[in-house]
Design a protein around this motif. Structure first.
Motif, PDB file in Angstrom:
ATOM      1  N   VAL A   1     -19.871  33.265  -4.292  1.00  0.00           N
ATOM      2  CA  VAL A   1     -21.298  33.595  -4.340  1.00  0.00           C
ATOM      3  C   VAL A   1     -22.123  32.477  -3.715  1.00  0.00           C
ATOM      4  O   VAL A   1     -21.710  31.314  -3.712  1.00  0.00           O
ATOM      5  CB  VAL A   1     -21.787  33.825  -5.792  1.00  0.00           C
ATOM      6  N   PHE A   2     -23.261  32.856  -3.175  1.00  0.00           N
ATOM      7  CA  PHE A   2     -24.294  31.885  -2.803  1.00  0.00           C
ATOM      8  C   PHE A   2     -25.217  31.729  -3.997  1.00  0.00           C
ATOM      9  O   PHE A   2     -25.589  32.720  -4.645  1.00  0.00           O
ATOM     10  CB  PHE A   2     -25.128  32.372  -1.621  1.00  0.00           C
ATOM     11  N   VAL A   3     -25.613  30.506  -4.293  1.00  0.00           N
ATOM     12  CA  VAL A   3     -26.645  30.242  -5.299  1.00  0.00           C
ATOM     13  C   VAL A   3     -27.587  29.245  -4.648  1.00  0.00           C
ATOM     14  O   VAL A   3     -27.311  28.043  -4.608  1.00  0.00           O
ATOM     15  CB  VAL A   3     -26.063  29.676  -6.609  1.00  0.00           C
ATOM     16  N   SER A   4     -28.698  29.740  -4.117  1.00  0.00           N
ATOM     17  CA  SER A   4     -29.494  28.931  -3.197  1.00  0.00           C
ATOM     18  C   SER A   4     -30.986  29.154  -3.372  1.00  0.00           C
ATOM     19  O   SER A   4     -31.429  30.242  -3.773  1.00  0.00           O
ATOM     20  CB  SER A   4     -29.090  29.299  -1.755  1.00  0.00           C
ATOM     21  N   ALA A   5     -31.757  28.127  -3.017  1.00  0.00           N
ATOM     22  CA  ALA A   5     -33.210  28.256  -3.008  1.00  0.00           C
ATOM     23  C   ALA A   5     -33.698  29.024  -1.787  1.00  0.00           C
ATOM     24  O   ALA A   5     -34.878  29.364  -1.694  1.00  0.00           O
ATOM     25  CB  ALA A   5     -33.869  26.875  -3.042  1.00  0.00           C
TER      26      ALA A   5
ATOM     27  N   GLY B   1     -40.144  35.808  -9.572  1.00  0.00           N
ATOM     28  CA  GLY B   1     -39.318  34.953 -10.414  1.00  0.00           C
ATOM     29  C   GLY B   1     -39.347  33.528  -9.914  1.00  0.00           C
ATOM     30  O   GLY B   1     -39.973  33.214  -8.898  1.00  0.00           O
ATOM     31  N   PRO B   2     -38.651  32.624 -10.607  1.00  0.00           N
ATOM     32  CA  PRO B   2     -38.678  31.200 -10.236  1.00  0.00           C
ATOM     33  C   PRO B   2     -37.976  30.917  -8.914  1.00  0.00           C
ATOM     34  O   PRO B   2     -37.083  31.660  -8.490  1.00  0.00           O
ATOM     35  CB  PRO B   2     -37.931  30.529 -11.389  1.00  0.00           C
ATOM     36  N   ASN B   3     -38.389  29.833  -8.281  1.00  0.00           N
ATOM     37  CA  ASN B   3     -37.663  29.293  -7.132  1.00  0.00           C
ATOM     38  C   ASN B   3     -36.240  28.982  -7.592  1.00  0.00           C
ATOM     39  O   ASN B   3     -36.033  28.361  -8.635  1.00  0.00           O
ATOM     40  CB  ASN B   3     -38.369  28.014  -6.662  1.00  0.00           C
ATOM     41  N   CYS B   4     -35.241  29.413  -6.825  1.00  0.00           N
ATOM     42  CA  CYS B   4     -33.850  29.302  -7.276  1.00  0.00           C
ATOM     43  C   CYS B   4     -33.276  27.925  -6.949  1.00  0.00           C
ATOM     44  O   CYS B   4     -32.464  27.761  -6.032  1.00  0.00           O
ATOM     45  CB  CYS B   4     -33.000  30.407  -6.651  1.00  0.00           C
ATOM     46  N   ARG B   5     -33.704  26.938  -7.712  1.00  0.00           N
ATOM     47  CA  ARG B   5     -33.153  25.592  -7.595  1.00  0.00           C
ATOM     48  C   ARG B   5     -33.091  24.958  -8.984  1.00  0.00           C
ATOM     49  O   ARG B   5     -33.682  25.468  -9.928  1.00  0.00           O
ATOM     50  CB  ARG B   5     -33.961  24.719  -6.625  1.00  0.00           C
ATOM     51  N   GLY B   6     -32.340  23.871  -9.101  1.00  0.00           N
ATOM     52  CA  GLY B   6     -32.243  23.193 -10.381  1.00  0.00           C
ATOM     53  C   GLY B   6     -31.613  24.067 -11.454  1.00  0.00           C
ATOM     54  O   GLY B   6     -30.615  24.745 -11.221  1.00  0.00           O
ATOM     55  N   ARG B   7     -32.225  24.082 -12.621  1.00  0.00           N
ATOM     56  CA  ARG B   7     -31.699  24.858 -13.747  1.00  0.00           C
ATOM     57  C   ARG B   7     -31.659  26.351 -13.462  1.00  0.00           C
ATOM     58  O   ARG B   7     -30.832  27.076 -14.021  1.00  0.00           O
ATOM     59  CB  ARG B   7     -32.518  24.586 -15.011  1.00  0.00           C
ATOM     60  N   GLU B   8     -32.564  26.806 -12.588  1.00  0.00           N
ATOM     61  CA  GLU B   8     -32.595  28.234 -12.273  1.00  0.00           C
ATOM     62  C   GLU B   8     -31.303  28.677 -11.589  1.00  0.00           C
ATOM     63  O   GLU B   8     -30.862  29.812 -11.769  1.00  0.00           O
ATOM     64  CB  GLU B   8     -33.808  28.552 -11.387  1.00  0.00           C
ATOM     65  N   LYS B   9     -30.672  27.795 -10.826  1.00  0.00           N
ATOM     66  CA  LYS B   9     -29.391  28.144 -10.199  1.00  0.00           C
ATOM     67  C   LYS B   9     -28.336  28.448 -11.259  1.00  0.00           C
ATOM     68  O   LYS B   9     -27.576  29.418 -11.137  1.00  0.00           O
ATOM     69  CB  LYS B   9     -28.905  27.015  -9.290  1.00  0.00           C
ATOM     70  N   VAL B  10     -28.285  27.626 -12.282  1.00  0.00           N
ATOM     71  CA  VAL B  10     -27.315  27.832 -13.360  1.00  0.00           C
ATOM     72  C   VAL B  10     -27.621  29.137 -14.088  1.00  0.00           C
ATOM     73  O   VAL B  10     -26.719  29.938 -14.372  1.00  0.00           O
ATOM     74  CB  VAL B  10     -27.322  26.646 -14.342  1.00  0.00           C
ATOM     75  N   ARG B  11     -28.897  29.367 -14.387  1.00  0.00           N
ATOM     76  CA  ARG B  11     -29.277  30.592 -15.100  1.00  0.00           C
ATOM     77  C   ARG B  11     -28.891  31.831 -14.303  1.00  0.00           C
ATOM     78  O   ARG B  11     -28.316  32.782 -14.844  1.00  0.00           O
ATOM     79  CB  ARG B  11     -30.779  30.607 -15.380  1.00  0.00           C
ATOM     80  N   ARG B  12     -29.180  31.820 -13.002  1.00  0.00           N
ATOM     81  CA  ARG B  12     -28.883  32.983 -12.159  1.00  0.00           C
ATOM     82  C   ARG B  12     -27.380  33.197 -12.027  1.00  0.00           C
ATOM     83  O   ARG B  12     -26.900  34.333 -12.030  1.00  0.00           O
ATOM     84  CB  ARG B  12     -29.514  32.801 -10.775  1.00  0.00           C
TER      85      ARG B  12
END
Length: 204
Positions: free
Chosen positions: A107-111, A147-158
């Motif tokens: 998977v990609f998990v990216s801002a 939704g939130p910018n997908c960086r930091g803790r948001e990457k883990v949540r997503r």
């Protein structure tokens, strides 16, 4: 045990940032936020605080407000083609392909924005592309982020949200994460195996 390889994109999968070039492509302008640049009283405090989330929100509003969903989807596909043809890091691509050949989930998990991450992911044959979303109402972009910018803790949540959706128990999954910047620290810390990608191609 299932292995999931989670890749950041900007600077990790690619050799350069993708967010600003995509904004420039959509707007057709060299400077995405000329009005903000003319308002240093509003912009400089955000720069000084390194508030990337708020800076991105302001830039997204300037770049995407009023754009049709169809236009953004078309531009996302075209931009993904450019990234796929010219901007990928060969070393990371080898690691990504090795995971796919091993039968791992990738998977990609990216801002970066999902509007071009998803077609890029399709070109590379990965399972999912999780990124920053744009709010669309009645087929038109509002300029806000969905939704939130997908960086930091948001990457883990997503990532955990996706694992739940796929009925994958995090306790029974071996997560291998690849990243290269401060926005990846939480993702790397959450992983069972973490690789900090250096510019010379080494996975530290």
């Amino acid at each position: 045990m299932t292995t999931v390889a989670a890749f950041d994109v900007d600077g990790t999968v690619t050799r350069r940032d993708c967010v600003v070039p995509f904004m420039r492509r959509v707007t057709g302008a060299r400077r995405v936020v000329p009005r903000l640049a003319a308002r240093p009283d509003r912009l400089l405090p955000l720069v000084a605080r390194r508030d990337r989330d708020q800076l991105k929100a302001l830039a997204a509003a300037a770049a995407f407000r009023g754009q049709t969903e169809a236009t953004l989807l078309d531009e996302g596909i075209a931009f993904a083609d450019v990234v796929h043809a010219d901007w990928l890091r060969s070393d990371t691509l080898q690691r990504l392909r090795a995971h796919l050949e091993a039968g791992d989930r990738v998977v990609f998990v990216s801002a970066s924005f999902e509007v071009y991450l998803r077609p890029l992911g399709a070109l590379l044959g990965i399972d999912e592309a999780l990124g920053t979303r744009l709010e669309i109402r009645d087929g038109i972009a509002t300029g806000a982020l969905d939704g939130p910018n997908c960086r930091g803790r948001e990457k883990v949540r997503r990532l955990h949200e996706w694992l739940d959706h796929e009925d994958l128990d995090r306790a029974k999954v071996h997560v291998v994460a690849y990243g290269d910047s401060a926005g990846d620290r939480e993702l790397l810390a959450d992983a069972d195996t973490a690789h900090w990608m250096t510019r010379d191609g080494r996975a530290a």
